[in-house]
Design an enzyme around this catalytic site. Structure first.
Site, PDB file in Angstrom:
ATOM      1  N   GLU A  57       0.823  -1.199   0.000  1.00  0.00           N
ATOM      2  CA  GLU A  57       0.000   0.000   0.000  1.00  0.00           C
ATOM      3  C   GLU A  57       0.864   1.259   0.000  1.00  0.00           C
ATOM      4  OE1 GLU A  57      -0.363  -2.543   2.011  1.00  0.00           O
ATOM      5  OE2 GLU A  57      -2.347  -3.375   1.570  1.00  0.00           O
ATOM      6  N   ASN A 332       2.592  -7.364  -6.379  1.00  0.00           N
ATOM      7  CA  ASN A 332       2.342  -6.461  -7.502  1.00  0.00           C
ATOM      8  C   ASN A 332       3.274  -6.728  -8.690  1.00  0.00           C
ATOM      9  OD1 ASN A 332       1.614  -4.353  -9.126  1.00  0.00           O
ATOM     10  ND2 ASN A 332       2.334  -2.738  -7.766  1.00  0.00           N
ATOM     11  N   LEU A 334       3.253  -4.986 -11.473  1.00  0.00           N
ATOM     12  CA  LEU A 334       3.383  -3.787 -12.300  1.00  0.00           C
ATOM     13  C   LEU A 334       4.719  -3.082 -12.133  1.00  0.00           C
ATOM     14  CD1 LEU A 334      -0.214  -2.327 -11.942  1.00  0.00           C
ATOM     15  CD2 LEU A 334       0.728  -3.706 -13.815  1.00  0.00           C
ATOM     16  N   GLU A 335       5.395  -3.297 -11.001  1.00  0.00           N
ATOM     17  CA  GLU A 335       6.718  -2.696 -10.824  1.00  0.00           C
ATOM     18  C   GLU A 335       7.729  -3.306 -11.795  1.00  0.00           C
ATOM     19  OE1 GLU A 335       7.305  -1.876  -6.258  1.00  0.00           O
ATOM     20  OE2 GLU A 335       6.050  -3.636  -6.582  1.00  0.00           O
TER      21      GLU A 335
END
Length: 421
Positions: A57, A332, A334-335
């Protein structure tokens, strides 16, 4: 009242748990006063407060905090977390630009002490952290509360429905929920949220970008570490996954003798254990924290530094994102996508269901189920440059096409903040 009594009663259990965890990670035994609302001198009142429970987050919140700092330079920003890892990430990302303390446990006294110090004009909570006493105190003080980047799984709904009237009484005190997608929004409505409290903005996790400085640092490090070698990275790995990654790497070295693996465990307290596992498996390795440069004989780099994941992705030709070969729900992807490299994950991706679905639909995500399939897919990607570029381009396109949630959220926040001059 029953909820508050339970929270008070379990405090000794929480203390024991923190002390136990501090055996491996000493930061858990520090700053306990903050966990009960004692933060005098550590915050500046009258600004924006943002809460992100942990690392994931916090990373999603970084672009939001930066643009709020730019747009409202006169407003202090206090960022709270619950974990030492999240705390370190906040401090490494923002330094002295924001104030940082732990969010207190959800006790009425602690929350009142905390808010007496912070006195925010607006509170933003990332994803879905519903603390009943916190929400009640904010509502009583007429402080707007926005749940940003909100998500709610079907499994969570099933749990909340057992206490439907209690949950509905919490939701009615929230100013606004900005949901990641229509499905998440529908689940909040199912629990009793009013339609005028809901807006679907998309996921903030897509609103990341690669700065010129970071791109240059990654390119420089790649030239230093592996100018003539393939590199693959396994990130956010959990217990059980490191052994799988190392076994896959052992098999891949038989095909690509110069291959380098960057292994980045999810939790800092596990760094010593992963080092021990790598040593016992017989690999030549170095620690990123040593500052050393891999030699031609180095087979594994253990990423034991904080705040460098985006940098590490930029060194690699492809990435495996962990928490997905064990039932942790994944992390995640997307990194890695921002670097336009292929992304591999296991079958357990329920924490990022919407993102992974979009990547799958676009042909950008490669799913593996065990060591054999991982070795097969990595080998294919390294042997076929066109195939590697194809998957890297598609994950990047998904990232680019789904951006915009940050601007939509900022528009929603404007009415609760001072007019810009």
């Amino acid at each position: 009242m029953i909820y508050s009594i339970i929270i008070y009663l379990i405090q000794p259990i929480i203390w024991i748990r923190l002390l136990w965890r501090s055996k491996k990670f000493p930061a858990h035994r520090r700053r306990w006063a903050e966990r009960y609302g004692f933060c005098q001198g550590k915050v500046k009142p009258g600004g924006i407060m943002l809460h992100s429970v942990s690392v994931g987050e916090t990373l999603a919140a970084i672009p939001l905090v930066r643009i709020l700092r730019y747009r409202y330079p006169e407003l202090p920003i206090t960022v709270t977390t619950m974990t030492p890892t999240g705390s370190e990430r906040v401090q490494s990302a923002f330094g002295n630009d924001v104030h940082h303390v732990y969010l207190p446990y959800d006790l009425p006294g602690a929350m009142n002490r905390f808010l007496n110090q912070v006195r925010p004009k607006l509170v933003i909570v990332m994803e879905t952290e519903l603390w009943p006493n916190f929400i009640k105190v904010l509502h009583r003080r007429q402080i707007p509360l926005v749940i940003a980047n909100a998500r709610l799984s079907a499994r969570s709904v099933a749990g909340y429905e057992k206490f439907s009237s209690f949950v509905a009484s919490i939701l009615c005190r929230i100013t606004l929920i900005a949901a990641q997608n229509e499905e998440d929004g529908a689940r909040f409505l199912e629990l009793g949220l009013k339609k005028n409290q809901l807006v679907v903005t998309g996921s903030l996790k897509f609103d990341i970008s690669l700065t010129r400085e970071l791109a240059i640092r990654s390119l420089t490090l790649r030239r230093q570490w592996a100018p003539c070698r393939y590199v693959w990275i396994a990130t956010s790995t959990h217990e059980g996954e490191e052994m799988l990654m190392l076994e896959a790497h052992r098999q891949l070295l038989a095909i690509f003798p110069d291959l380098l693996l960057i292994l980045v465990p999810r939790h800092p307290e596990r760094f010593p254990m992963v080092r021990k596992i790598t040593w016992k498996a017989g690999f030549n390795y170095i620690l990123r924290s040593s500052g050393g440069i891999p030699s031609k004989n180095t087979q594994v780099v253990i990423g034991d530094s904080m705040g460098e994941l985006m940098l590490m992705y930029g060194i690699a030709d492809l990435a495996f994102v962990g928490g997905s070969l064990v039932s942790r729900g994944g992390h995640n992807p997307l990194e890695a996508a921002v670097h336009a490299i292929p992304v591999l994950m296991g079958p357990y991706t329920f924490n990022f269901h919407d993102i992974c679905s979009k990547l799958n639909e676009a042909g950008g995500l490669i799913t593996v189920t065990d060591v054999t399939s991982l070795v097969k897919e990595v080998s294919t990607l390294l042997n076929d440059e066109d195939y590697r570029i194809y998957h890297g381009r598609h994950v990047f396109e998904v990232l680019y096409q789904n951006q915009g949630a940050l601007q939509r959220l900022l528009n929603l926040l404007e009415p609760y903040l001072p007019q810009q001059s």
